[in-house]
Write a protein that holds these residues in place. Structure first.
Motif, PDB file in Angstrom:
ATOM      1  N   PRO A 163     -41.127   5.586 -51.436  1.00  0.00           N
ATOM      2  CA  PRO A 163     -42.000   6.577 -50.616  1.00  0.00           C
ATOM      3  C   PRO A 163     -43.466   6.301 -50.942  1.00  0.00           C
ATOM      4  O   PRO A 163     -43.890   6.119 -51.873  1.00  0.00           O
ATOM      5  CB  PRO A 163     -41.317   8.088 -50.703  1.00  0.00           C
ATOM      6  N   LEU A 164     -44.083   6.254 -49.975  1.00  0.00           N
ATOM      7  CA  LEU A 164     -45.630   6.056 -49.951  1.00  0.00           C
ATOM      8  C   LEU A 164     -46.418   7.427 -49.392  1.00  0.00           C
ATOM      9  O   LEU A 164     -47.316   7.821 -50.182  1.00  0.00           O
ATOM     10  CB  LEU A 164     -46.124   5.096 -49.131  1.00  0.00           C
ATOM     11  N   ALA A 165     -46.255   7.872 -48.219  1.00  0.00           N
ATOM     12  CA  ALA A 165     -46.869   8.937 -47.703  1.00  0.00           C
ATOM     13  C   ALA A 165     -46.088   9.667 -46.726  1.00  0.00           C
ATOM     14  O   ALA A 165     -45.185   9.246 -46.012  1.00  0.00           O
ATOM     15  CB  ALA A 165     -48.182   8.486 -47.189  1.00  0.00           C
ATOM     16  N   GLU A 166     -46.198  10.943 -46.675  1.00  0.00           N
ATOM     17  CA  GLU A 166     -46.003  11.754 -45.455  1.00  0.00           C
ATOM     18  C   GLU A 166     -47.014  11.978 -44.226  1.00  0.00           C
ATOM     19  O   GLU A 166     -48.102  12.391 -44.828  1.00  0.00           O
ATOM     20  CB  GLU A 166     -45.349  13.234 -46.071  1.00  0.00           C
ATOM     21  N   ASP A 167     -46.530  11.756 -43.164  1.00  0.00           N
ATOM     22  CA  ASP A 167     -47.656  11.633 -41.897  1.00  0.00           C
ATOM     23  C   ASP A 167     -47.280  12.601 -40.966  1.00  0.00           C
ATOM     24  O   ASP A 167     -46.308  12.374 -39.969  1.00  0.00           O
ATOM     25  CB  ASP A 167     -47.638  10.203 -41.568  1.00  0.00           C
ATOM     26  N   PRO A 168     -47.608  13.838 -40.886  1.00  0.00           N
ATOM     27  CA  PRO A 168     -47.255  14.813 -40.014  1.00  0.00           C
ATOM     28  C   PRO A 168     -47.682  14.552 -38.584  1.00  0.00           C
ATOM     29  O   PRO A 168     -48.537  13.929 -38.405  1.00  0.00           O
ATOM     30  CB  PRO A 168     -47.961  16.014 -40.677  1.00  0.00           C
ATOM     31  N   PHE A 169     -46.872  15.016 -37.657  1.00  0.00           N
ATOM     32  CA  PHE A 169     -47.104  14.726 -36.236  1.00  0.00           C
ATOM     33  C   PHE A 169     -48.065  15.879 -36.012  1.00  0.00           C
ATOM     34  O   PHE A 169     -48.030  17.359 -36.422  1.00  0.00           O
ATOM     35  CB  PHE A 169     -45.938  14.938 -35.428  1.00  0.00           C
ATOM     36  N   MET A 170     -48.936  15.654 -34.888  1.00  0.00           N
ATOM     37  CA  MET A 170     -49.959  16.731 -34.434  1.00  0.00           C
ATOM     38  C   MET A 170     -50.252  16.520 -32.941  1.00  0.00           C
ATOM     39  O   MET A 170     -49.933  15.386 -32.526  1.00  0.00           O
ATOM     40  CB  MET A 170     -51.303  16.680 -35.290  1.00  0.00           C
ATOM     41  N   LEU A 171     -51.054  17.375 -32.428  1.00  0.00           N
ATOM     42  CA  LEU A 171     -51.466  17.275 -30.961  1.00  0.00           C
ATOM     43  C   LEU A 171     -52.659  16.863 -30.997  1.00  0.00           C
ATOM     44  O   LEU A 171     -53.738  17.460 -31.523  1.00  0.00           O
ATOM     45  CB  LEU A 171     -50.904  18.617 -30.328  1.00  0.00           C
ATOM     46  N   VAL A 172     -53.161  15.867 -30.161  1.00  0.00           N
ATOM     47  CA  VAL A 172     -54.462  15.455 -29.701  1.00  0.00           C
ATOM     48  C   VAL A 172     -54.732  15.547 -28.308  1.00  0.00           C
ATOM     49  O   VAL A 172     -53.911  15.161 -27.391  1.00  0.00           O
ATOM     50  CB  VAL A 172     -54.452  14.042 -30.342  1.00  0.00           C
ATOM     51  N   ALA A 173     -55.721  16.356 -27.886  1.00  0.00           N
ATOM     52  CA  ALA A 173     -56.197  16.613 -26.578  1.00  0.00           C
ATOM     53  C   ALA A 173     -57.569  16.232 -26.478  1.00  0.00           C
ATOM     54  O   ALA A 173     -58.492  15.835 -27.414  1.00  0.00           O
ATOM     55  CB  ALA A 173     -56.216  18.008 -26.116  1.00  0.00           C
ATOM     56  N   PRO A 174     -58.188  15.845 -25.059  1.00  0.00           N
ATOM     57  CA  PRO A 174     -59.564  15.769 -24.832  1.00  0.00           C
ATOM     58  C   PRO A 174     -60.272  16.823 -25.280  1.00  0.00           C
ATOM     59  O   PRO A 174     -60.042  17.989 -25.509  1.00  0.00           O
ATOM     60  CB  PRO A 174     -59.573  15.827 -23.219  1.00  0.00           C
ATOM     61  N   LYS A 175     -61.617  16.604 -25.833  1.00  0.00           N
ATOM     62  CA  LYS A 175     -62.491  17.534 -26.222  1.00  0.00           C
ATOM     63  C   LYS A 175     -62.710  18.606 -25.414  1.00  0.00           C
ATOM     64  O   LYS A 175     -62.839  18.601 -24.002  1.00  0.00           O
ATOM     65  CB  LYS A 175     -63.883  16.793 -26.649  1.00  0.00           C
TER      66      LYS A 175
END
Length: 318
Positions: A163-175
């Motif tokens: 294992p190298l890294a845990e990469d969580p999911f997130m929401l990305v929206a326009p500014k």
């Protein structure tokens, strides 16, 4: 410079990035009292106040802002030097083939290639980038010696995972788009931009959020992190991605807002996969080098920009 320690500089960098003793403690692995003591020692050694302790979240003083720029540059160089020294002797290898997910194309892959090439004397060296699905198939079929990929959730016979890294999911929206309602954006508003259905990241998102996103139409399916982020930056829609994907699109960041998912958090795991018949420490050394590169060039900048990721976006296996 009596009284200035590497640990003190690391604590100051963490405090500057989070504005919180508790979050800085989580990032550095120290207790909260130890974080406070390290900062006091550093300020005493410099005879300057670096942080305005009367504000919450903490803010840098003008002296602190000036000092931070130098500290970040110095620590980045030290971490890179440490990474370069990790893989010390690969001269015994006759051939080495490694595959890396394209998430790392812009920043980490060239650095890893340089580090490995410097250590491979007289070795036939091959490095490719591909999707996680293709890389996992290649290591399972022994077409590659090492693979750095997202974990599929399925065990692989004859393959060891580091294992190298845990990469969580997130929401990305326009500014400026409001996503603070505690739920995913309205299906009747901006469209949800999805990854291509053949990609592992799409299957992971759909598997966790199917009951919440089924109501959203599917006008766009995109296979590239950068293309996806550019479409969100143009206001075409919003998406769900991970910090490692988001950090590739730094030129669009002033047009994007990133948010925690309003649902139960979940993450993907990035790992190095190697055949179980390795008789030396090459996979371990490459994994350790990759951890340091990910931390220095992706995780640390991401946590500074997106402090809500503290404790979620992290290195594994240290």
């Amino acid at each position: 410079m009596k009284g200035i320690t590497l640990r003190g500089l690391e604590v100051f960098e963490a405090l500057a990035g989070t504005g919180s003793v508790a979050q800085a403690a989580a990032r550095t692995g120290l207790s909260q009292p130890a974080v406070s003591q390290q900062l006091r020692n550093l300020e005493t050694a410099l005879n300057a106040e670096l942080i305005d302790h009367g504000r919450r979240p903490m803010r840098l003083t003008p002296a602190g802002s000036l000092f931070l720029h130098r500290v970040e540059a110095a620590l980045a160089e030290l971490r890179l030097a440490q990474s370069e020294l990790t893989v010390m002797d690969l001269a015994h290898l006759k051939a080495l083939s490694i595959g890396i997910i394209d998430d790392f194309d812009d920043s980490l892959t060239p650095r890893l290639a340089t580090i490995l090439a410097d250590s491979l004397t007289g070795c036939q060296f091959k490095m490719i980038t591909a999707s996680s699905h293709d890389l996992i198939a290649a290591i399972a079929e022994k077409r590659l010696h090492l693979v750095i990929s997202a974990h599929t959730g399925q065990p692989l016979e004859g393959v060891v995972e580091h294992p190298l890294a845990e990469d969580p999911f997130m929401l990305v929206a326009p500014k400026g788009v409001d996503v603070s309602s505690g739920a995913l954006p309205d299906p009747n508003g901006l469209p949800y931009l999805r990854y291509d259905p053949d990609q592992l990241i799409r299957k992971q998102i759909d598997g966790h959020l199917a009951h919440q996103i089924d109501a959203h139409p599917v006008p766009f399916e995109i296979g590239s992190h950068l293309a996806l982020m550019s479409m969100v930056a143009r206001g075409i829609g919003w998406t769900i991605t991970t910090p490692l994907g988001y950090m590739r699109a730094h030129r669009f960041h002033d047009q994007l807002d990133a948010h925690p998912l309003p649902s139960e958090p979940f993450a993907r795991q990035i790992s190095l996969f190697a055949s179980s018949d390795w008789s030396d420490d090459v996979p371990l050394n490459v994994a350790q080098t990759m951890r340091r590169l990910i931390k220095t060039h992706m995780i640390d900048p991401a946590l500074t920009e997106l402090p809500f990721l503290a404790g979620h976006l992290r290195i594994l296996g240290l």
